[in-house]
Design an enzyme around this catalytic site. Sequence first.
Site, short mmCIF file in Angstrom:
data_model
loop_
_atom_site.label_atom_id
_atom_site.label_comp_id
_atom_site.label_asym_id
_atom_site.label_seq_id
_atom_site.Cartn_x
_atom_site.Cartn_y
_atom_site.Cartn_z
N CYS A 86 0.84 -1.20 0.00
CA CYS A 86 0.00 0.00 0.00
C CYS A 86 0.88 1.25 0.00
CB CYS A 86 -0.96 -0.04 1.19
SG CYS A 86 -2.32 1.11 1.03
N HIS A 203 -3.50 -5.63 1.10
CA HIS A 203 -2.85 -5.81 2.40
C HIS A 203 -2.84 -7.28 2.84
CE1 HIS A 203 -2.50 -1.59 3.83
NE2 HIS A 203 -3.55 -1.37 3.05
N GLU A 205 -1.22 -8.55 5.18
CA GLU A 205 -1.12 -8.65 6.64
C GLU A 205 -2.49 -8.53 7.30
OE1 GLU A 205 -0.64 -5.97 4.98
OE2 GLU A 205 -1.13 -4.16 6.14
#
Lengths: 233, 82, 82, 749
Positions: A86, A203, A205
Amino acid sequence: MKFGVVVFPGSNCDADCFNAVKAVLDQPVEYIWHKSNSVEGFDCIILPGGFSYGDYLRAGAIARFSPVMEAVIEFAHRGGLVIGICNGFQVLLEAGLLPGAMRRNDSLQFICDDTYLKVENADTAFTALWQPGQVIKIPVAHGDGNYYCDENTLKELQQNNQVVFRYCSPAGEVTAQANPNGSIDNIAGVCNKQGNVLGMMPHPERCAEKILGNDDGAMLFKSILAAWQRRVK
Amino acid sequence: MYQAKIYITLRQSVLDPQGSAVTRSLHAMGYENIKDVRVGRYLVVEVDAAGREAAEEQVHDMCKKLLANPVIEDYTFELVEV
Amino acid sequence: MYQAKIYITLRQSVLDPQGSAVTRSLHAMGYENIKDVRVGRYLVVEVDAAGREAAEEQVHDMCKKLLANPVIEDYTFELVEV
Amino acid sequence: MEPRNNEGLKPGIWREMGLTDAEFEKVKNILGREPNYVELGIFAVMWSEHCSYKTSRPVLKFFPTRGEHILQGPGENAGIVDIGDGQAVVFKIESHNHPSAIEPYQGAATGVGGILRDVFTMGARPIALLDSLRFGSLQNPRTRYLFGGVVSGISGYGNCVGVPTVGGEVYFAPSYEENPLVNVMCVGLIDHKDIKKGTASGIGNPVMVVGARTGRDGIHGATFASEELSEESAEKRPAVQVGDPFMEKLLLEACLEVIKSGYVVGIQDMGAAGLTSSSCEMASRAGTGIEMDLSLVPRREEGMTPYELMLSESQERMLVVVKKGTAEKVKEIFARWDLEAVVVGRVTGDGMLRLTEGEQVVAEIPAQALTDEAPVYERPYSEPEYLSAVQELPVAKIPQPVDYERVLMDLLSSPNIASKEWVYRQYDHMVGTNTVVRPGSDAAVLRVKGTKKGIALTTDCNGRYCYLDPYTGGMIAVAEAARNLVCAGAKPLAVTNCLNFGNPEKPAVMWQFRRAVEGMSEACRSLNTPVTGGNVSFYNETRETAVYPTPTVGMVGLIEDLDYRCTQDFKDEGDIIIMVGETRMELGGSEYLRVAHGLEAKGRPPKMDLELEKKVQQAVLESIKRGLVKSAHDCSEGGLAVALAESCISGGIGAEIYSVENIRGDALLFGESQSRIIITTAENNVAELIRYLTVMEVPFTRLGTVGGRELKINLLDPGCAAGRPRAVINLPVSEMEKRWRGAIECLMK
Ligand SMILES: Nc1ncnc2c1ncn2[C@@H]1O[C@H](COP(=O)(O)OP(=O)(O)O)[C@@H](O)[C@H]1O
Ligand SMILES: [Mg+2]
């Protein structure tokens, strides 16, 4: 394997990346302050999401000049593994480690939602555990994810297999409708020619643990570890 | 002391999502004779430089390094002594 | 056909976080002689109007209604025939 | 105009500042002399409704504020509730209505900034935001501008700071046309040992200003919030501040670091009335005084006067009292985050707020006079005249729908019921990787990392109910919030609230206010969810018309084991659907009346039976904890049919329902009777679930089965003896979804 998560003053996914490495891999991981001018001792550098310096001017523009970035650039040139997620992707673009630039989303709105990605290149250190062409679900959250590069660059990216992820439908069709931000050729992630630097808007994560309802992202972290273990051997 | 007025615009070949959105809104508001809108940035920078040339060089420098992104943007500026 | 170059800036007493961030960053990059940066927007609009006055009026209109936010911003523009 | 030194006060100037003649006399009595201009400005702002709560204070006393989990009730910057293991949740809600009406983006953005600071000033790390919004009709272009601007303002600020916005609500009604409501709630997590308060104790301790420089922005913000919006409001534009979320992020990290360092004695953000309120409130809480040299305050503009420095509402600033000898260390921490921290004064023992410019004293006021001695008004109240007329609802004259499918589709695409995805897609609701249940269900759920615990969050208020009957409406707001938490599998713990009302100087508004607070208090007592704080926003009216009374309730609940969390979506083919609670013949105040009959606010709101509510909530919560429940969803706007449709849509699966038509079909399907929760269970658990519900003595009805691609609703004759079921609805889930999901986006295009 030791991971380093760079912390710019406005990073806000730094802790999330840190936790994901811990939760998925249970490998050593440390924060690297943006004023630090060394990344010695790390095997993989993560540039996390957020708003590095408020994202004023252009996302990632100011961060690119922080002391740590010189070290990261040098680390990347030496073949070190670098992933920008990002805002981290935006920083990599501004730093010239990856080709292209980001524009505002074509909706002009920030968008936070799940997206489906097609793994276009499953040969990189970041994607090796996925199948080529596999469809995965990873959320995005950004206002400037509208990837752009000129035609020649795009051709090069395609020829060198540098397009790593494309936005697609749940069934894997790469369509305009599946593109959340207008990015050229539905690009969600690209790597450099050598394949050791990856930038991606979605993302991983945020979807690396079952409790969050989706752990598709865990595979990215596992791939990195596997690649490193192969390399070390 | 110099004041630089810097204009940063997206390159002609780069689609400008903001510009298109503004055009659409203007059309919806009844300004149908608006043909095109491009949205850029406008910076006013106070430069404390010894002379015009030094100031000019510095502004070029800053624009190339930080203020504009050469992949998608062009810049121009005007410099006045203040 | 006219081209309007519109400059939109934050009013003087309004906080400009973007400008401050750019100033700080320029200082950190060694441009210590930069005294102040204000960041605004720059729009280039193609207006297909019958005459200069009509075009001018329309641009004023659009600025007030859509392009500038009168609560915190000021605008100026230049009009050239193209 | 501000007089120059030594010039006397212009007669009547206090009135321009918002003080009455009597209040001015009181100021003179307190000081034993005439105030100077700076002092008068300080009194005016501290005694404004916004800062002093002079009208609401006597009424707010009705709220229950104590309970076993409550660590901090009203009076501090935010409330605190215990969640076990030495951890606690810090939370508070606040309004930014008037600024948002004038500049929606910045108004909403700075509202987010303010409430974040209220939470991290206590030492807590903010982990979630919720936003409760009210606007006029989306048909109106100005509403679209306001709505769009507010949402992007919240998104622009919250996303940048990196605190997820995980929930909220949006309603549209004509009464909010010119005076939208923007309420934002922030929730933080803290270890008990790290809790900090806004007190200035320890004589001689340095007082520091940290964060952004002070500018001329927002002077008079608090006064502005204490009067009606008018044509001239646009002229008060300097009252609009611009937020800098990046600065806030730095301030947040630096403050948490400095609080952990142990150097801090007390800390408070500079919200409304900036330096004035933070300094005198901190001194007053500690029973001390504060002395500040204003010439030391870092400023953005030259030539700022003491008056301007004291009243500025520049954002992203904090006032910190640190232990003697630690100021340098504190500066170092802030410098690491590229922030300024400057010693501007010290704590004194004489109870005075003393301001100097260099050597020269420019103001000297007993600190407690500004807070504790603020005037208090028992304003007259009386039942509004509109009430009896709007409450009347000749049900017999309201035709029953011919086409139930059409009514359901219209309800699903009413902006009040339709998916709020257009809003929360613009909010980063996942950053922090704690969001276990995202927006779109009854309550958001966040995990507490390193534990099995989860925190459930919601905001609720139906302003229309409150308009029709503020007492019942107030009760329902609390009950519904608790019910939403229960549907997530959480035990409701505590309440924060934001009371949005019109001009309290009008007896009718005052009556609405009292009744709403009484109703809320009653429900809070009954459901054992004390109030830990909140915010009152009066003067929400333009040209004589007030907004619907809107006492927004923000509630926090605890899930002890996240394995037993629950969501609203139907899960699997063959699951059994049960409605806990009972449906009464109630149509008043329903969205159905508005959508199908054009009656925006008519009748009495549904009845609120708190005993029943409690039982229903206990039974459902316990059933969830026993693992008997696969989905739970409360019936709110749009009634049973809409609740079923929502569960179908979010689960991507259909359902077949058989319901006994013992009351009018429209009341049965679209009425908004309270205390109802729709749950599903696996077939092999039905018997046990039913046994349990029976033991708990709650009314319940077995409605049907999950499955297929359509929502089918059949009505049966009472007694079910004769006749075939009447099939009134048979709609593909995908079609309902399209209408529901696309409605707001379509209006905003
Ligand atoms: N302004 C908003 N911001 C974020 N989430 C919102 C907002 N408005 C509604 N939502 C979310 O949409 C869902 C439905 O909201 P609502 O219809 O108010 O629910 P309920 O009737 O159960 O209280 C909830 O999850 C809520 O949190
Ligand atoms: Mg609900």
